[in-house]
Enzyme design. Structure first.
Site, mmCIF file in Angstrom:
data_model
loop_
_atom_site.group_PDB
_atom_site.id
_atom_site.type_symbol
_atom_site.label_atom_id
_atom_site.label_comp_id
_atom_site.label_asym_id
_atom_site.label_seq_id
_atom_site.Cartn_x
_atom_site.Cartn_y
_atom_site.Cartn_z
ATOM 1 N N SER A 267 43.913 36.243 26.025
ATOM 2 C CA SER A 267 44.562 34.954 26.128
ATOM 3 C C SER A 267 45.066 34.513 24.746
ATOM 4 C CB SER A 267 43.589 33.953 26.738
ATOM 5 O OG SER A 267 44.250 32.833 27.217
ATOM 6 N N ASP A 486 48.753 36.304 36.786
ATOM 7 C CA ASP A 486 48.065 35.516 35.757
ATOM 8 C C ASP A 486 48.646 34.097 35.730
ATOM 9 O OD1 ASP A 486 47.112 34.386 33.309
ATOM 10 O OD2 ASP A 486 46.769 36.404 32.547
ATOM 11 N N HIS A 516 43.331 35.774 35.450
ATOM 12 C CA HIS A 516 43.766 35.553 34.075
ATOM 13 C C HIS A 516 43.260 36.726 33.255
ATOM 14 C CE1 HIS A 516 44.888 33.871 30.346
ATOM 15 N NE2 HIS A 516 43.722 33.348 30.013
#
Length: 547
Positions: A267, A486, A516
């Site tokens: 991320s 995602d 995610h």
């Protein structure tokens, strides 16, 4: 609250880290990762986080104009590059580590790295960077150290790394596994802005203001958060940006004794990895990214990307329940509109507001493993019981059963606003963004459009860039993994990161899934990342994983 990345709730039996880790939420919106926090104003507690943050500066202090990010800085003194770390048993987690943090087991060791507070003054004041590690199980085949960042920004790597034992065990055979609290986070001079009572109050501010009075209240609340951060943590605010954390990582590399940096970032950690590669291309070893931030997007565009990503995830959720995307969207909008007009009871004297209901929905969309909980929570809310959606929202905002909040959201906003040079206004929202965002996502667009203006409103520190620099000419191949479903870092950003790193550097892998990130979820993507990190095996760019 910018939709951050990786956050609360276990990723399941195969997932990489606990909720405290995949810090998805602190900032709903950008992941910039763009973004930041579970409700305007973040979360936190009076009195600090157990960190060693330098004392606060004047609330009105502004950082100097950062200008372009320099590729090099002044040489660090030998007292820093040659320091010896005092690895010892880890202490119990502090509140800032997050509601799910647990004391690491005996195989984990902790230490503190000294780094310059200001890299333009490398011989000046230092701050402590909290580290955690476990040594390679097979010392005879040891490759080196493998550094992790789990996202946020604002997530504690010290709290996160031990929770992923089952997934990263294979990597720990030949790597020392190492993570850290980035500067401004938890035990690394963690930013603290408000107490729990003030955070709870901030969640009651209307985050989709409909009238001029509501708009003024929203912007005033956002600006007040920045002032609170300056009063309590003003001295560190100018120095918590991503470029400085990347420099800290290179200092770690040197102190850990590695010629090259081996790294796995999730991320926001992909943005951090890209900036590291830009600043230190010759020092890139095996560097992998999962759940990739779009480096071509500024604050507004990155936030709109998330509106698209979460809308896509919501529609996929409804399709999996044999409900049409349009019907499901309309149903959700109607629920939020009812809650905007009148919150419903949620138990223990609390109410479910529109803002917190949306937050609970967001939490549930980070992985399809949460979809059954979303189904139950939506049904309950439609019948007048808000407790289940509020419980999901509490996971996202870091609230425990005693009403205490972690300070991840404070750090997330501080890091995001130290990076983002954009300072959109309320007028920009009404004239440019609101209609566009709403068309992209009737459920999340209005909230995120206002978040663009509120996120860094009147922030006391100037931002470093419009878009993060990630070009890394001459670096070794970097593995970039995007996931088709995602929500927080839409898959399109992975290709843009691979392109931005440069020809022959960015290696793109696309994984089909509704999570995610892919590592720990997709067997194919996990195997490709492991083979790259453990064997140096670089897959063909453009590879697609379907399982």
């Amino acid at each position: 609250m910018r939709i951050g990345h990786t956050r609360h709730g276990k990723r399941g039996t195969t997932a990489l880290a606990t909720a405290a880790l995949l810090l998805a939420g602190a900032a709903f919106g950008c992941t910039k990762d763009g973004g930041g926090g579970g409700g305007r104003g973040g979360a936190g507690a009076d009195g600090g986080s157990g960190s060693t943050a330098p004392s606060a500066a004047s609330p009105s202090a502004k950082a100097p104009d950062p200008g372009p990010v320099p590729v090099t800085t002044a040489a660090l003194p030998a007292a820093l590059t040659g320091q010896k770390l005092d690895w010892s048993a880890c202490k119990a987690p502090v509140k800032a580590d997050g509601m799910y943090a647990e004391k690491p087991g005996a195989r984990w060791q902790c230490a503190t790295l000294k780094a310059p507070l200001d890299y333009t003054k490398p011989g000046g004041e230092t701050l402590g960077i909290a580290l955690i590690r476990t040594v390679a199980k097979d010392s005879g085949k040891r490759i080196g150290s493998l550094l992790f960042n789990f996202g946020g920004p604002g997530g504690s790597g010290v709290a996160a790394l031990p929770s992923g034992d089952d997934v990263i065990d294979k990597l720990g055979r030949t790597y020392d596994l190492v993570s850290f609290d980035p500067r401004g986070v938890a035990q690394s001079s963690g930013v603290v802005c408000r107490d729990d009572k003030a955070i709870a109050a901030s969640h009651r501010v209307d985050s989709t203001p409909d009238t001029p009075a509501e708009q003024r209240a929203f912007m005033a609340a956002s600006a007040a958060f920045g002032a609170d951060c300056a009063r309590r943590s003003g001295k560190v605010l100018p120095h918590v940006g991503t470029a400085n954390t990347a420099r800290d990582m290179d200092l770690m590399r040197q102190v850990l004794g590695d010629a090259k940096l081996h790294y796995l970032g999730f991320s926001y950690g992909t943005e951090l990895g890209g900036v590291y590669a830009h600043l230190f291309p010759a020092k890139v070893g095996r560097l992998a990214m999962d759940g990739v931030v779009d480096p071509t997007a500024d604050l507004a565009r990155g936030t709109r990307n998330q509106a698209v990503g979460f809308q896509r995830a919501l529609e996929n959720y409804y399709k999996s329940r044999d409900i049409g995307a349009a019907e499901g969207t309309a149903r959700t909008v109607r629920l939020l509109q009812r809650l905007d007009a009148r919150p419903i009871a949620a138990g223990d004297g609390r109410e479910l507001t529109e803002h917190m209901a949306r937050t609970g929905i967001i939490q549930s969309l980070y992985s399809e493993e949460y979809w059954p909980y979303l189904t139950d929570a939506l049904k309950a809310a439609e019948k007048g019981n808000g407790s289940e959606l509020l419980a999901l929202a509490d996971m996202y905002t870091g609230r425990d059963e005693k009403g205490r909040y972690s300070t991840q959201d404070h750090a997330q906003r501080a890091i995001s606003c130290a990076d983002a040079a954009s300072r959109p206004t309320a007028a920009d929202v009404t004239s440019r963004h609101l209609a566009d965002f709403t068309a992209a996502s009737p459920v999340f667009g209005p909230y995120l459009a206002w978040d663009v203006a509120g996120w860094c409103a009147d922030w006391p520190v100037d931002g470093a860039w419009e878009k993060p620099p990630v070009s890394a000419k001459g670096a070794a191949p970097i593995l970039v993994v995007g996931t088709t479903g995602d929500p927080a870092t839409p898959v399109e950003g992975a290709a843009r990161m691979a392109n931005g790193l440069g020809t022959g550097v960015g290696v793109l892998v696309t994984s089909k899934g509704e999570n995610h990130g892919s590592y720990g979820f997709s067997k194919c993507a996990t195997r490709l990342v492991d083979d790259y990190l453990l064997k140096g095996k670089v897959p063909r760019s453009g590879t697609v994983c379907s399982s």
